[in-house]
Design a protein around this motif. Structure first.
Motif, mmCIF file in Angstrom:
data_model
loop_
_atom_site.group_PDB
_atom_site.id
_atom_site.type_symbol
_atom_site.label_atom_id
_atom_site.label_comp_id
_atom_site.label_asym_id
_atom_site.label_seq_id
_atom_site.Cartn_x
_atom_site.Cartn_y
_atom_site.Cartn_z
ATOM 1 N N ALA A 150 0.847 -1.193 0.000
ATOM 2 C CA ALA A 150 0.000 0.000 0.000
ATOM 3 C C ALA A 150 0.881 1.241 0.000
ATOM 4 C CB ALA A 150 -0.912 0.008 1.228
ATOM 5 N N GLU A 151 0.409 2.294 -0.653
ATOM 6 C CA GLU A 151 1.161 3.538 -0.736
ATOM 7 C C GLU A 151 0.610 4.553 0.264
ATOM 8 O OE1 GLU A 151 2.809 6.689 -4.120
ATOM 9 O OE2 GLU A 151 1.105 5.377 -4.568
ATOM 10 N N ALA A 152 1.513 5.193 0.994
ATOM 11 C CA ALA A 152 1.132 6.250 1.942
ATOM 12 C C ALA A 152 2.315 7.182 2.121
ATOM 13 C CB ALA A 152 0.727 5.647 3.291
ATOM 14 N N ASP A 153 2.048 8.463 2.188
ATOM 15 C CA ASP A 153 3.095 9.469 2.386
ATOM 16 C C ASP A 153 4.180 9.385 1.315
ATOM 17 O OD1 ASP A 153 1.791 10.210 4.778
ATOM 18 O OD2 ASP A 153 2.841 8.623 5.870
ATOM 19 N N GLY A 154 3.759 9.043 0.101
ATOM 20 C CA GLY A 154 4.711 8.993 -0.999
ATOM 21 C C GLY A 154 5.607 7.778 -1.010
ATOM 22 N N ARG A 155 5.343 6.803 -0.142
ATOM 23 C CA ARG A 155 6.162 5.585 -0.075
ATOM 24 C C ARG A 155 5.270 4.359 -0.063
ATOM 25 N NH1 ARG A 155 10.489 5.342 4.545
ATOM 26 N NH2 ARG A 155 10.957 3.507 3.287
ATOM 27 N N TYR A 156 5.831 3.241 -0.517
ATOM 28 C CA TYR A 156 5.108 1.971 -0.447
ATOM 29 C C TYR A 156 5.418 1.276 0.877
ATOM 30 C CZ TYR A 156 3.653 2.142 -5.329
ATOM 31 O OH TYR A 156 3.051 2.497 -6.517
ATOM 32 N N HIS A 157 4.398 0.651 1.442
ATOM 33 C CA HIS A 157 4.554 -0.068 2.708
ATOM 34 C C HIS A 157 4.023 -1.495 2.529
ATOM 35 C CE1 HIS A 157 5.359 3.716 4.911
ATOM 36 N NE2 HIS A 157 4.540 4.223 4.009
ATOM 37 N N VAL A 158 4.801 -2.457 2.988
ATOM 38 C CA VAL A 158 4.437 -3.873 2.847
ATOM 39 C C VAL A 158 3.536 -4.306 3.990
ATOM 40 C CG1 VAL A 158 5.305 -6.238 2.834
ATOM 41 C CG2 VAL A 158 6.531 -4.451 1.596
ATOM 42 N N LEU A 159 2.527 -5.085 3.642
ATOM 43 C CA LEU A 159 1.672 -5.727 4.631
ATOM 44 C C LEU A 159 1.904 -7.229 4.509
ATOM 45 C CD1 LEU A 159 -1.550 -3.665 3.817
ATOM 46 C CD2 LEU A 159 0.067 -3.247 5.675
ATOM 47 N N ALA A 160 2.849 -7.735 5.279
ATOM 48 C CA ALA A 160 3.197 -9.157 5.201
ATOM 49 C C ALA A 160 2.198 -9.975 6.006
ATOM 50 C CB ALA A 160 4.617 -9.382 5.731
ATOM 51 N N GLY A 161 1.764 -11.091 5.456
ATOM 52 C CA GLY A 161 0.794 -11.930 6.151
ATOM 53 C C GLY A 161 1.113 -13.404 6.025
ATOM 54 N N GLU A 162 0.256 -14.208 6.588
ATOM 55 C CA GLU A 162 0.376 -15.662 6.509
ATOM 56 C C GLU A 162 -0.933 -16.237 5.980
ATOM 57 O OE1 GLU A 162 2.919 -17.808 6.957
ATOM 58 O OE2 GLU A 162 4.225 -16.057 7.162
ATOM 59 N N GLY A 163 -1.390 -15.692 4.843
ATOM 60 C CA GLY A 163 -2.663 -16.121 4.258
ATOM 61 C C GLY A 163 -2.703 -17.566 3.829
ATOM 62 N N GLY A 164 -1.535 -18.203 3.726
ATOM 63 C CA GLY A 164 -1.518 -19.624 3.398
ATOM 64 C C GLY A 164 -2.179 -20.474 4.464
ATOM 65 N N HIS A 165 -2.289 -19.915 5.688
ATOM 66 C CA HIS A 165 -2.876 -20.665 6.791
ATOM 67 C C HIS A 165 -4.303 -20.220 7.116
ATOM 68 C CE1 HIS A 165 0.904 -22.741 7.630
ATOM 69 N NE2 HIS A 165 1.473 -21.602 7.280
ATOM 70 N N ALA A 166 -4.871 -19.381 6.235
ATOM 71 C CA ALA A 166 -6.301 -19.078 6.343
ATOM 72 C C ALA A 166 -7.091 -20.271 5.819
ATOM 73 C CB ALA A 166 -6.633 -17.823 5.531
ATOM 74 N N ASN A 167 -8.329 -20.398 6.260
ATOM 75 C CA ASN A 167 -9.126 -21.563 5.879
ATOM 76 C C ASN A 167 -9.495 -21.547 4.402
ATOM 77 O OD1 ASN A 167 -9.014 -22.337 8.524
ATOM 78 N ND2 ASN A 167 -11.141 -21.864 9.002
ATOM 79 N N LEU A 168 -9.499 -22.722 3.800
ATOM 80 C CA LEU A 168 -9.813 -22.890 2.385
ATOM 81 C C LEU A 168 -11.277 -22.547 2.121
ATOM 82 C CD1 LEU A 168 -8.536 -24.076 -0.315
ATOM 83 C CD2 LEU A 168 -9.720 -26.200 0.292
ATOM 84 N N THR A 169 -11.515 -21.808 1.036
ATOM 85 C CA THR A 169 -12.872 -21.427 0.635
ATOM 86 C C THR A 169 -13.424 -22.432 -0.377
ATOM 87 O OG1 THR A 169 -12.426 -19.076 0.954
ATOM 88 C CG2 THR A 169 -14.253 -19.651 -0.498
#
Length: 320
Positions: A150-169
């Motif tokens: 996501a971009e904020a204040d003229g810079r990109y910021h990473v949102l690291a997650g562990e979505g591989g361990h979210a439940n399967l849809t």
């Protein structure tokens, strides 16, 4: 600044020296090694350093497959699919690196997204991409990585997650039946249990059981090869089911991150089976989100071509 960059996955480790050029970065001394050949990351790194024929840079960024942990002395990653533990402070002291940073591999991949050219990806959903809008990347490989940007204040910021361990849809009666079979060995069934290399085999076994067939002892490359050449109907069904589940997961990721800037699909599996995307229901599953389907209609989707984007993202990490 010239730097050492590394991308450590659950199967392969990639090392290079990143040199800034007008278009971004040039990777030199690039080497890919099999992680199983080494007892730990330090020995794999030493193996690569021994092969260098140029002075080694002082700045280092290591992107590793696993959640980043803060410790009293710094940062550490435990690689869940490999069993390696990488401690930034200990590694810097062992190899006498003045500056060493440790990040998640999909965080690095996310940081590379604004630097990519059209040759780095294939367009799957061709709709306008708003400038500065959030982006998300996910990719099935040894595991399933997920990260946002996501971009904020003229810079990109990473949102690291562990979505591989979210439940399967699941979205259809067939997928519900497959889920019930998968739950016999894993409950709850999370995304990575299906959307990964080993997950491809788990899904193949479930498809065989659903069809009343006895599964063979296949590896992920076996399933992919037989499915692609259409010599094994069970493998073919598995690949299509895999792409359908991936479509649902990609749509979920877009909603979680508000990723109007695009969904990028990476990892080692998709480039090998992407030719089956038109035969699958990937796009239908991506859009099948009820009242918010019109919102998703405006989200572009890209398949990253096989390459070294995470190494570029690691170099970007050192720019600050």
């Amino acid at each position: 600044m010239t730097s050492i960059v590394a991308d450590i996955g659950g199967t392969n480790a990639r090392f290079a020296i990143a040199k800034p050029i007008a278009e971004g970065y040039q990777l030199e001394g690039l080497k890919v090694v099999d992680c199983k050949r080494f007892e730990g990351f330090d020995s794999a790194l030493q193996h690569w350093l021994d092969s260098l024929d140029q002075p080694r840079p002082e700045k280092v960024c290591i992107a590793a497959a696993g959640p980043l942990e803060k410790t009293p002395s710094g940062k550490r990653v435990y690689m869940t699919n490999l069993g390696w533990s990488i401690d930034a402070k200990a590694l810097a002291e062992e190899f006498q690196f003045p500056h060493l940073e440790l990040i998640n591999d999909f965080a690095a991949l996310a940081q590379s997204l604004p630097r990519l050219s059209s040759s780095d990806y294939t367009v799957l959903r061709d709709v306008p991409r708003p400038q500065g809008a959030p982006m998300v990347v996910l990719g099935p490989g040894t595991g399933l990585g997920v990260a946002g940007l996501a971009e904020a204040d003229g810079r990109y910021h990473v949102l690291a997650g562990e979505g591989g361990h979210a439940n399967l849809t699941v979205s259809t009666e067939r997928e519900l039946q497959l889920l019930q079979i998968l739950m016999k060995s894993r409950c709850p069934v999370f995304n990575e249990w299906v959307l990964s290399g080993s997950g491809l085999v788990n899904l193949y076994r479930a498809v065989c059981e659903l069809n009343g067939r006895t599964p063979e002892a296949l590896t992920p490359p076996d399933v992919s090869a037989r499915g692609l050449d259409n010599t094994d109907p069970m493998c073919r069904e598995t690949l299509l089911d895999f792409l359908n589940f991936l479509g649902s997961a990609a749509g979920d990721a877009a909603l979680y991150m508000g990723a109007r800037g695009g969904v990028f699909l990476g990892g080692g599996i998709l480039p090998r089976i992407a030719e089956l995307l038109p035969e699958s229901e990937f796009e239908q599953r991506f859009l099948n989100k009820g009242r918010v389907a019109p919102w998703l209609e405006a989200v572009p989707v890209y398949a990253l071509n096989a390459g070294y984007q995470a190494l570029i993202g690691a170099a970007v990490q050192l720019e600050g």
